[in-house]
Scaffold this motif. Sequence first.
Motif, PDB file in Angstrom:
ATOM      1  N   GLU A 107      11.076 -15.584 -41.898  1.00  0.00           N
ATOM      2  CA  GLU A 107      11.678 -16.279 -40.753  1.00  0.00           C
ATOM      3  C   GLU A 107      13.073 -15.752 -40.433  1.00  0.00           C
ATOM      4  O   GLU A 107      13.502 -15.780 -39.269  1.00  0.00           O
ATOM      5  CB  GLU A 107      11.725 -17.781 -41.017  1.00  0.00           C
ATOM      6  CG  GLU A 107      10.352 -18.445 -40.935  1.00  0.00           C
ATOM      7  CD  GLU A 107       9.678 -18.206 -39.594  1.00  0.00           C
ATOM      8  OE1 GLU A 107      10.335 -18.412 -38.543  1.00  0.00           O
ATOM      9  OE2 GLU A 107       8.490 -17.829 -39.580  1.00  0.00           O
ATOM     10  N   ALA A 108      13.795 -15.279 -41.453  1.00  0.00           N
ATOM     11  CA  ALA A 108      15.130 -14.725 -41.203  1.00  0.00           C
ATOM     12  C   ALA A 108      15.033 -13.484 -40.320  1.00  0.00           C
ATOM     13  O   ALA A 108      15.829 -13.309 -39.383  1.00  0.00           O
ATOM     14  CB  ALA A 108      15.817 -14.397 -42.526  1.00  0.00           C
ATOM     15  N   GLN A 109      14.068 -12.622 -40.608  1.00  0.00           N
ATOM     16  CA  GLN A 109      13.888 -11.437 -39.779  1.00  0.00           C
ATOM     17  C   GLN A 109      13.437 -11.819 -38.376  1.00  0.00           C
ATOM     18  O   GLN A 109      13.894 -11.228 -37.384  1.00  0.00           O
ATOM     19  CB  GLN A 109      12.875 -10.489 -40.422  1.00  0.00           C
ATOM     20  CG  GLN A 109      13.388  -9.798 -41.674  1.00  0.00           C
ATOM     21  CD  GLN A 109      12.417  -8.755 -42.201  1.00  0.00           C
ATOM     22  OE1 GLN A 109      11.270  -8.652 -41.752  1.00  0.00           O
ATOM     23  NE2 GLN A 109      12.855  -7.982 -43.177  1.00  0.00           N
ATOM     24  N   LYS A 110      12.560 -12.795 -38.275  1.00  0.00           N
ATOM     25  CA  LYS A 110      12.088 -13.236 -36.961  1.00  0.00           C
ATOM     26  C   LYS A 110      13.240 -13.780 -36.132  1.00  0.00           C
ATOM     27  O   LYS A 110      13.326 -13.522 -34.907  1.00  0.00           O
ATOM     28  CB  LYS A 110      11.000 -14.303 -37.101  1.00  0.00           C
ATOM     29  CG  LYS A 110      10.363 -14.709 -35.776  1.00  0.00           C
ATOM     30  CD  LYS A 110       9.227 -15.707 -35.999  1.00  0.00           C
ATOM     31  CE  LYS A 110       8.470 -15.965 -34.697  1.00  0.00           C
ATOM     32  NZ  LYS A 110       9.327 -16.539 -33.652  1.00  0.00           N
ATOM     33  N   LYS A 111      14.135 -14.494 -36.753  1.00  0.00           N
ATOM     34  CA  LYS A 111      15.297 -15.047 -36.049  1.00  0.00           C
ATOM     35  C   LYS A 111      16.176 -13.924 -35.500  1.00  0.00           C
ATOM     36  O   LYS A 111      16.629 -13.981 -34.351  1.00  0.00           O
ATOM     37  CB  LYS A 111      16.094 -15.942 -36.988  1.00  0.00           C
ATOM     38  CG  LYS A 111      17.276 -16.667 -36.342  1.00  0.00           C
ATOM     39  CD  LYS A 111      17.880 -17.663 -37.308  1.00  0.00           C
ATOM     40  CE  LYS A 111      18.973 -18.505 -36.656  1.00  0.00           C
ATOM     41  NZ  LYS A 111      20.185 -17.701 -36.368  1.00  0.00           N
ATOM     42  N   ILE A 112      16.403 -12.904 -36.317  1.00  0.00           N
ATOM     43  CA  ILE A 112      17.200 -11.748 -35.872  1.00  0.00           C
ATOM     44  C   ILE A 112      16.539 -11.085 -34.664  1.00  0.00           C
ATOM     45  O   ILE A 112      17.185 -10.796 -33.654  1.00  0.00           O
ATOM     46  CB  ILE A 112      17.364 -10.736 -37.020  1.00  0.00           C
ATOM     47  CG1 ILE A 112      18.293 -11.297 -38.097  1.00  0.00           C
ATOM     48  CG2 ILE A 112      17.905  -9.403 -36.492  1.00  0.00           C
ATOM     49  CD1 ILE A 112      18.326 -10.469 -39.371  1.00  0.00           C
ATOM     50  N   ILE A 113      15.242 -10.842 -34.774  1.00  0.00           N
ATOM     51  CA  ILE A 113      14.510 -10.187 -33.688  1.00  0.00           C
ATOM     52  C   ILE A 113      14.550 -11.024 -32.419  1.00  0.00           C
ATOM     53  O   ILE A 113      14.868 -10.521 -31.325  1.00  0.00           O
ATOM     54  CB  ILE A 113      13.052  -9.915 -34.117  1.00  0.00           C
ATOM     55  CG1 ILE A 113      13.000  -8.869 -35.221  1.00  0.00           C
ATOM     56  CG2 ILE A 113      12.223  -9.469 -32.913  1.00  0.00           C
ATOM     57  CD1 ILE A 113      11.637  -8.738 -35.886  1.00  0.00           C
ATOM     58  N   ASP A 114      14.224 -12.307 -32.532  1.00  0.00           N
ATOM     59  CA  ASP A 114      14.158 -13.175 -31.358  1.00  0.00           C
ATOM     60  C   ASP A 114      15.516 -13.276 -30.671  1.00  0.00           C
ATOM     61  O   ASP A 114      15.606 -13.242 -29.423  1.00  0.00           O
ATOM     62  CB  ASP A 114      13.678 -14.568 -31.752  1.00  0.00           C
ATOM     63  CG  ASP A 114      12.193 -14.616 -32.085  1.00  0.00           C
ATOM     64  OD1 ASP A 114      11.467 -13.672 -31.701  1.00  0.00           O
ATOM     65  OD2 ASP A 114      11.763 -15.593 -32.730  1.00  0.00           O
ATOM     66  N   GLU A 115      16.585 -13.407 -31.459  1.00  0.00           N
ATOM     67  CA  GLU A 115      17.914 -13.547 -30.867  1.00  0.00           C
ATOM     68  C   GLU A 115      18.344 -12.270 -30.159  1.00  0.00           C
ATOM     69  O   GLU A 115      18.907 -12.314 -29.057  1.00  0.00           O
ATOM     70  CB  GLU A 115      18.931 -13.937 -31.943  1.00  0.00           C
ATOM     71  CG  GLU A 115      18.760 -15.374 -32.425  1.00  0.00           C
ATOM     72  CD  GLU A 115      19.766 -15.762 -33.492  1.00  0.00           C
ATOM     73  OE1 GLU A 115      20.487 -14.859 -33.989  1.00  0.00           O
ATOM     74  OE2 GLU A 115      19.836 -16.965 -33.830  1.00  0.00           O
ATOM     75  N   LYS A 116      18.071 -11.122 -30.770  1.00  0.00           N
ATOM     76  CA  LYS A 116      18.461  -9.847 -30.147  1.00  0.00           C
ATOM     77  C   LYS A 116      17.620  -9.564 -28.901  1.00  0.00           C
ATOM     78  O   LYS A 116      18.132  -9.064 -27.889  1.00  0.00           O
ATOM     79  CB  LYS A 116      18.362  -8.706 -31.162  1.00  0.00           C
ATOM     80  CG  LYS A 116      19.463  -8.746 -32.215  1.00  0.00           C
ATOM     81  CD  LYS A 116      19.428  -7.531 -33.107  1.00  0.00           C
ATOM     82  CE  LYS A 116      20.613  -7.544 -34.068  1.00  0.00           C
ATOM     83  NZ  LYS A 116      21.908  -7.345 -33.363  1.00  0.00           N
ATOM     84  N   LYS A 117      16.351  -9.876 -28.973  1.00  0.00           N
ATOM     85  CA  LYS A 117      15.486  -9.672 -27.818  1.00  0.00           C
ATOM     86  C   LYS A 117      15.920 -10.563 -26.664  1.00  0.00           C
ATOM     87  O   LYS A 117      16.001 -10.111 -25.503  1.00  0.00           O
ATOM     88  CB  LYS A 117      14.029  -9.963 -28.202  1.00  0.00           C
ATOM     89  CG  LYS A 117      13.047  -9.783 -27.061  1.00  0.00           C
ATOM     90  CD  LYS A 117      11.615 -10.089 -27.505  1.00  0.00           C
ATOM     91  CE  LYS A 117      10.652 -10.022 -26.319  1.00  0.00           C
ATOM     92  NZ  LYS A 117       9.255 -10.321 -26.719  1.00  0.00           N
TER      93      LYS A 117
END
Length: 221
Positions: free
Chosen positions: A147-157
């Motif tokens: 979920e930490a990686q998903k959060k990074i991806i979603d926020e940057k996208k």
Amino acid sequence: MKTFLTTLFTVILFSCQNTAQQANLSKEQQEVINADPVAVPMENGMAKAYFASGCFWCVEAIYDSVNGVDDVISGYAGGHTKNPTYESSNTGKTGHAESVEVIYDPEVVSFETLVDVYFASQDVTQVNGQGNDRGSQYRSILFYQNEAQKKIIDEKKSALGAKMNEKIAAEVYPFQKFWIAEDYHQNYERLHPNDGYIRNVSVPRLKRFQAKMPEVLNKNH
């Protein structure tokens, strides 16, 4: 195959392969998207990350130029079929996209930076491809393992979409499995510098990225 297309570039406009498009999602493909992510354990201090962004020859060369990246392997991910091959993935029916496994030292380069590299090295608005490499096998996907990686991806996208006032085409998938591509695809840009596709598509794409993010480059590369 790409290796047989180098004499045909004036006809195919430097296209990596064909123009197959992803059809409506099958039940099997939807299950891939809805699955729980699989975390890949670190090995010898190295972590692994997975990205799809058009022709894997191009993407491998881009990540290989980043400081802190130990190795980059070309392969297939994101689909619902087992043991995909180059030929089967190019049908657009496997669900897989040409992808890379990035083996990196998290003490030198962060996952967050690798995501920045991802968005800086492509046309982020193009659906199902990059340039003339078109089809679901060339679509853009960022894979997350937690979920930490998903959060990074979603926020940057989301931030990039707002900044550009454009819809960002990249999909976000839970990582499931990476299938290594055939041997002749590995290190293709380095081993085939005179290949027409490499000279006219892959190298220019690499140089555009390097001009955007010179601060992350391996100076010894």
